[in-house]
Design a protein around this motif. Structure first.
Motif, mmCIF file in Angstrom:
data_model
loop_
_atom_site.group_PDB
_atom_site.id
_atom_site.type_symbol
_atom_site.label_atom_id
_atom_site.label_comp_id
_atom_site.label_asym_id
_atom_site.label_seq_id
_atom_site.Cartn_x
_atom_site.Cartn_y
_atom_site.Cartn_z
ATOM 1 N N PHE A 20 0.820 -1.211 0.000
ATOM 2 C CA PHE A 20 0.000 0.000 0.000
ATOM 3 C C PHE A 20 0.850 1.255 0.000
ATOM 4 N N ASP A 21 0.458 2.227 -0.823
ATOM 5 C CA ASP A 21 1.111 3.538 -0.816
ATOM 6 C C ASP A 21 0.063 4.605 -1.100
ATOM 7 N N SER A 22 0.413 5.843 -0.776
ATOM 8 C CA SER A 22 -0.484 6.953 -1.063
ATOM 9 C C SER A 22 -0.661 7.156 -2.564
ATOM 10 N N ALA A 46 -2.752 1.862 -4.859
ATOM 11 C CA ALA A 46 -2.321 3.258 -4.948
ATOM 12 C C ALA A 46 -3.506 4.138 -4.555
ATOM 13 N N ASP A 47 -3.387 4.812 -3.424
ATOM 14 C CA ASP A 47 -4.475 5.700 -2.975
ATOM 15 C C ASP A 47 -4.306 7.074 -3.631
ATOM 16 N N VAL A 248 -4.335 -1.871 -8.229
ATOM 17 C CA VAL A 248 -5.575 -1.114 -8.107
ATOM 18 C C VAL A 248 -5.270 0.324 -7.682
ATOM 19 N N SER A 249 -6.144 1.226 -8.097
ATOM 20 C CA SER A 249 -6.012 2.641 -7.764
ATOM 21 C C SER A 249 -7.359 3.156 -7.264
ATOM 22 N N THR A 250 -7.320 4.119 -6.372
ATOM 23 C CA THR A 250 -8.553 4.729 -5.907
ATOM 24 C C THR A 250 -8.980 5.894 -6.798
#
Length: 282
Positions: A20-22, A46-47, A248-250
């Motif tokens: 997990f990363d920002s 990826a947030d 995945v990305s937000t």
């Protein structure tokens, strides 16, 4: 007490590792994990909807990191890598408290190895403003200042540029020149990259300063610590396992896919997901 979100121990060796990363910075850590642990499946989050974290309040970073880790565990992940220095500084203890029976690996700037490696005993540190202000970082810094001097610079504006795929434009080089000049003027011979986005700037920094600075990136150390924890918890994938990675990305899956191709040379499918309190994009 085990969280109700945690999967049962049976068969977890074939489950993925959550990374997990920002935003995109954690791809630098994922690269080292993939190199060291080729049989493990990885689930990268990826947030980017909330990047960068470095200028966000500590309470937001902690809450958001917990939401992301909850989501990863709900996907069946057997271990968590918080591949973000800011998230580690502000949330790793809370994540470990929530998932006490799972390996949770955080990252932190490599001050100790940099201090040990420096001949001039002057070390440059490039990190986010949030990391530089954190109590954990400053306790570590204080413990090492008797023998070494640290010249710390907040890389304001670097993460958004890297998120756009900019690692060597004239604007990026001008920003780096401003940040590196005080370190070089002070006699630094070693540079700590205190954000997982920054290893993607290594080539540009090397082109700018040559061999004047030894560059310390903790990605390899994180991958080795993960390997040790997987062995300790008996969670390592079988040597003949066929890994399946998921990205995945937000915010923008297409952008994550293009950046994974540009930064890692990986042609991977990516998807956009909703995590925690986010609402689906209109």
């Amino acid at each position: 007490m085990t969280s109700p979100l945690e999967p049962s121990p049976a068969g977890r060796g074939s489950s993925p590792i959550g990374v997990f990363d920002s935003g995109l910075g954690g791809l630098s850590v994922l690269r080292e994990i993939r190199a060291l642990l080729p049989h493990e499946s990885l689930l990268y989050v990826a947030d980017s909807r909330h990047a960068p974290y470095g200028e966000k309040p500590e309470s937001f970073v902690e809450a958001r990191t917990l939401q992301a880790c909850d989501w990863l565990i709900a996907q069946g992940c057997k271990a968590l890598v918080i591949a973000c220095n800011t998230a580690t500084m502000h949330a790793v203890q809370a994540v470990r408290a929530r998932f006490p029976t799972l390996p949770v690996i955080g990252v932190e700037p490599g001050l100790k190895p940099a201090a040990a490696a420096s001949h001039s005993k002057v070390v440059g540190v490039l990190a986010t403003a949030s990391t530089l202000k954190s109590d954990k970082f400053n306790r570590l810094l204080t413990s090492l200042q008797q023998d070494s001097r640290f010249v710390c610079e907040a890389g304001l504006g670097l993460v958004p540029l890297i998120e756009q795929g900019d690692i060597s434009s004239p604007d990026m080089r001008a920003r780096l020149q401003t940040l590196l000049a005080p370190m070089l003027d002070a006699g630094a011979d070693t540079l700590v990259l205190g954000c997982t986005h920054y290893p993607f700037l290594t080539r540009t920094i090397r082109e700018m300063v040559g061999e004047r600075l030894a560059i310390v990136d903790t990605g390899v150390a994180i991958a080795r610590q993960l390997a040790r924890k997987l062995a300790e918890f008996d969670l390592a994938a079988a040597p003949d396992a066929a890994p399946r990675d998921r990205y995945v990305s937000t915010r923008d899956a297409a952008h994550l896919r293009s950046m994974a191709a540009a930064l890692l040379g990986v042609d991977a499918e990516a998807e956009t997901v909703v995590i925690g309190t986010d609402r689906p994009a209109a």
